[in-house]
Design a protein around this motif. Structure first.
Motif, PDB file in Angstrom:
ATOM      1  N   VAL A 400      -2.780   5.461  -3.497  1.00 60.20           N
ATOM      2  CA  VAL A 400      -1.765   4.766  -2.611  1.00 60.20           C
ATOM      3  C   VAL A 400      -2.392   3.439  -2.030  1.00 60.20           C
ATOM      4  N   GLY A 401      -1.396   2.498  -2.175  1.00 56.86           N
ATOM      5  CA  GLY A 401      -2.091   1.193  -1.880  1.00 56.86           C
ATOM      6  C   GLY A 401      -1.043   0.469  -1.023  1.00 56.86           C
ATOM      7  N   LEU A 402      -1.546  -0.523  -0.176  1.00 52.54           N
ATOM      8  CA  LEU A 402      -0.482  -1.428   0.428  1.00 52.54           C
ATOM      9  C   LEU A 402      -0.911  -2.909   0.000  1.00 52.54           C
ATOM     10  N   ALA A 403       0.133  -3.702  -0.498  1.00 52.59           N
ATOM     11  CA  ALA A 403      -0.051  -5.080  -0.986  1.00 52.59           C
ATOM     12  C   ALA A 403       1.070  -5.677  -0.657  1.00 52.59           C
ATOM     13  N   LEU A 404       0.891  -7.120  -0.974  1.00 56.66           N
ATOM     14  CA  LEU A 404       2.357  -7.972  -0.443  1.00 56.66           C
ATOM     15  C   LEU A 404       3.348  -7.611  -1.058  1.00 56.66           C
ATOM     16  N   PRO A 405       4.628  -7.892  -0.564  1.00 55.83           N
ATOM     17  CA  PRO A 405       5.732  -7.241  -1.689  1.00 55.83           C
ATOM     18  C   PRO A 405       5.905  -8.257  -2.565  1.00 55.83           C
ATOM     19  N   GLY A 406       6.110  -7.301  -3.625  1.00 61.32           N
ATOM     20  CA  GLY A 406       6.005  -7.845  -4.740  1.00 61.32           C
ATOM     21  C   GLY A 406       7.406  -8.789  -5.293  1.00 61.32           C
ATOM     22  N   THR A 407       7.329  -9.770  -6.186  1.00 59.58           N
ATOM     23  CA  THR A 407       8.574 -10.443  -6.742  1.00 59.58           C
ATOM     24  C   THR A 407       8.818 -10.054  -7.744  1.00 59.58           C
ATOM     25  N   LYS A 408      10.042 -10.715  -8.430  1.00 59.70           N
ATOM     26  CA  LYS A 408      10.410 -10.364  -9.750  1.00 59.70           C
ATOM     27  C   LYS A 408       9.311 -10.215 -10.564  1.00 59.70           C
ATOM     28  N   ASP A 409       8.385 -11.309 -10.687  1.00 52.38           N
ATOM     29  CA  ASP A 409       7.535 -11.545 -11.675  1.00 52.38           C
ATOM     30  C   ASP A 409       6.009 -11.092 -11.437  1.00 52.38           C
ATOM     31  N   VAL A 410       6.114 -10.771 -10.063  1.00 53.78           N
ATOM     32  CA  VAL A 410       4.617 -10.456  -9.629  1.00 53.78           C
ATOM     33  C   VAL A 410       4.441  -9.201  -8.711  1.00 53.78           C
ATOM     34  N   SER A 411       3.878  -8.085  -9.297  1.00 54.87           N
ATOM     35  CA  SER A 411       3.635  -6.713  -8.595  1.00 54.87           C
ATOM     36  C   SER A 411       2.211  -6.895  -8.180  1.00 54.87           C
ATOM     37  N   TRP A 412       1.958  -5.712  -7.501  1.00 53.05           N
ATOM     38  CA  TRP A 412       0.670  -5.718  -7.252  1.00 53.05           C
ATOM     39  C   TRP A 412      -0.563  -5.853  -8.244  1.00 53.05           C
ATOM     40  N   GLN A 413       0.047  -5.467  -9.542  1.00 48.41           N
ATOM     41  CA  GLN A 413      -0.941  -5.425 -10.514  1.00 48.41           C
ATOM     42  C   GLN A 413      -1.161  -6.996 -10.861  1.00 48.41           C
ATOM     43  N   PHE A 414      -0.401  -7.868 -10.580  1.00 51.20           N
ATOM     44  CA  PHE A 414      -0.652  -9.236 -10.958  1.00 51.20           C
ATOM     45  C   PHE A 414      -0.852 -10.061  -9.883  1.00 51.20           C
ATOM     46  N   ASP A 415      -1.106  -9.557  -8.698  1.00 52.25           N
ATOM     47  CA  ASP A 415      -1.247 -10.250  -7.396  1.00 52.25           C
ATOM     48  C   ASP A 415      -2.809 -10.615  -7.370  1.00 52.25           C
ATOM     49  N   VAL A 416      -3.080 -12.079  -7.331  1.00 53.06           N
ATOM     50  CA  VAL A 416      -4.124 -12.586  -7.305  1.00 53.06           C
ATOM     51  C   VAL A 416      -4.607 -13.315  -6.082  1.00 53.06           C
ATOM     52  N   LYS A 417      -3.517 -13.408  -4.974  1.00 56.29           N
ATOM     53  CA  LYS A 417      -3.693 -14.310  -3.757  1.00 56.29           C
ATOM     54  C   LYS A 417      -3.940 -13.136  -2.642  1.00 56.29           C
TER      55      LYS A 417
END
Ligand SMILES: *[C@@H]1O[C@H](CO)[C@@H](O)[C@H](O)[C@H]1NC(C)=O
Ligand SMILES: *[C@@H]1O[C@H](CO)[C@@H](O)[C@H](O)[C@H]1NC(C)=O
Length: 542
Positions: A400-417
């Protein structure tokens, strides 16, 4: 590889989850790095409290000595120059002027550039904390528009040595200000180079521990399809002859990176890199990443394109600002007269202590938030998947994880920032109570058939035997590690020389008839020679 069930029909279990998160306000409006919070030396340490921590700083070097280890850094660049332990003057491989035992580097370029790797050099040395219990040093650099060839980041490398602790902590604060030039950064990492003549046994997990070939063996070997893979043809130790060495074979998912390192047999000691948290790493807990490899080298990876490609490049456009704290990572040293297993076990105990102590209370930078400035989320996760059960089921052993809200192109899997906070535990402590959260599995109408198990692993599919000419013997007889072998992608073309595989629903079996990876089909007259020169002459049919 451990099977990660997201739902287990046989053993339904409640999964209360607890997550720590940085307070959003603090994330969005970082305070000044140097507004040092009251430092409160933690009771960390594996050794009885000993000598006071002493700092000596001169023109070219700064040395911190706690009576157990002596850490020497170049001043003001902030490269790890030396690490003295148990009478060994330097357990690291340092060769001036530019080969250091430890450094932080960034691979980057302006958009469209070829890419370069920069070992970030500090230009300013600051003593942040200097007490008998703890010394924290800063080696920082400030970017300006006149330094176009340098990565557009302000970088602050912080080193901490504490009384009674057999090792040191290292964290790096990177920051871009609004309006700075566009840049693509595809990798941020720390690199450690234990001494070549001492460290020959590598341990990256409970299961993957072995004597390693020498870096020189790679030089005399035959390069394979990509430069990282080398067939060892005349290694110093004959036992490695005919094996493939490839650093990617030792990759692990980020959640399994907490302890890794090297062991020396003479004198008997361990060099360990401990990453107590993955909150600062890009791509979440399932992102595979390099660990340690032939060199000897040990890495602390923060962002990279490995296993994901361009989606994982940290891109900055239109003057976007950014700030992130990587680490702290701990370098831990241990020594005992007994065997490899004892050193590993002791290092693992230390790792568990560090994980318990996270978030640390002794880090001076206000950009690193201690426990008091973090919130907690707790609740229970249910999975509502009508295909599996008419009523929602408790998600067993889920991440279970908390990450910045994703966008159309960026989910937590691709979040680098951003930061990400993951857990699998059921620790107590509630501030924000979510209660039960039900995940509704996306199913558009009745499900007629499925191939495999949606658990972020390809364990259940068909993994071919490696070509006997290109094996890593260490992984022979370890079915869960078979996928690590070199060149498996080429086996696909041997199995399906003319056409891609056909999977008949109700007839085919995904354990035998579904290749574990979706690969390109190489069409060569022979697939027996996977050397780079031969391979590059093959063409690919999609
Ligand atoms: C599929 O193949 C695997 C591996 O041979 C075997 O263990 C399993 O029983 C098979 N499943 C079915 C449904 O036949
Ligand atoms: C593979 O091909 C290369 C280049 O043609 C050659 O140098 C090498 O010896 C070959 N290797 C094997 C194992 O046949």
């Amino acid at each position: 590889m451990e099977r990660k069930l997201i739902w287990s029909p046989s053993s339904p279990c409640l999964l209360p989850f607890t997550l720590c998160l940085l307070l959003c306000a603090a994330y969005l409006q970082p305070t000044q790095a140097d507004a040092a919070a009251g430092t409160n030396p933690a009771p960390a340490g594996n050794v009885a409290p000993s000598c006071d921590v002493k700092l000596t700083s001169g023109k070219d070097r700064a040395t911190i000595d706690n009576g157990i280890i002596e850490l020497t850094l170049t001043n003001p660049e902030g490269f790890v120059y030396g690490l003295k332990y148990q009478g060994v003057e330097n357990v690291l491989e340092t060769h001036e002027p530019d080969d250091f035992g430890g450094y932080f580097d960034v691979s980057w370029d302006h958009p469209g550039g070829e890419g370069k790797t920069e070992q970030v050099k500090g230009t300013k040395f600051t003593v942040i904390t200097e007490t008998a219990d703890q010394v924290e040093l800063s080696f920082s650099s400030t970017w300006s528009s006149s330094s176009k060839e340098l990565v557009p980041l302000n970088v602050d490398k912080r080193f901490i040595v504490q009384k009674g602790v057999s090792g040191f902590y290292w964290y790096v604060i990177v920051e871009r200000l609004k309006g700075w030039p566009d840049a693509d950064m595809d990798q941020h990492r720390m690199v450690f180079r234990p001494k070549i003549s001492m460290f020959k046994y590598m341990a990256v997990s409970d299961d993957i521990q072995r004597m390693m070939p020498a870096y020189k063996d790679r030089m005399t070997g035959q390069k394979l399809a990509y430069p990282e893979a080398v067939l060892l043809t005349s290694p110093i130790e004959p036992e490695f002859k005919g094996e493939v060495d490839d650093k990617y074979q030792y990759s692990l998912e980020m959640k399994d990176h907490r302890l890794k390192g090297w062991i020396s047999d003479d004198p008997k000691m361990g060099f360990w890199v401990i990453s107590p948290s993955e909150e600062y790493a890009a791509g979440g807990p399932n992102k595979p990443e390099l660990t340690c490899h032939c060199g000897p080298i040990c890495l602390a990876m923060f962002t990279s394109m490995h296993y994901a490609g361009l989606d994982m490049v940290t891109e900055y456009r239109n003057g976007e600002p950014w700030k992130k704290v990587f680490g702290p990572v701990m370098v831990y040293l241990n020594s005992m007269s007994s065997d490899h297993a004892a050193l590993w076990k002791d290092a693992k105990t230390q790792m568990e202590k560090e994980v318990q102590n996270w978030p640390y209370s002794f880090v001076a930078s206000a950009d690193y938030l201690p426990a008091a400035k973090r919130g907690t989320v707790s609740g229970q996760l249910l999975v509502d998947d009508k295909f599996l059960s008419p009523t929602p089921k408790e998600a067993c052993k889920a991440y279970v994880g908390l990450a910045l809200p994703g966008t159309k192109d960026v989910s937590w899997q691709f979040d680098v920032k951003g930061y990400q906070f993951w857990t699998q535990t059921d620790e107590k402590g509630n501030e924000v109570k979510l209660g039960p959260v039900t995940y509704k599995a996306p199913r558009n109408g009745p499900t007629l058939w499925e191939i495999g198990i949606p658990d972020r692993s390809a364990d259940e599919f068909f993994v071919p035997d490696p070509n006997p000419k290109y094996i890593n013997r260490y992984f022979i007889g370890k079915p869960n590690d078979k996928y690590r072998q070199y060149g498996l992608w080429a086996r696909y073309a041997q199995l399906y020389p003319k056409n891609d595989l056909v999977f008949d629903i109700g007839v085919s079996n995904y354990s035998k008839d579904w290749f574990f990876a979706h690969v390109l089909r190489y069409t060569c007259s022979s697939l027996d020679n996977l050397s780079s020169t031969y391979f590059s002459s093959c063409f690919i049919r999609l």
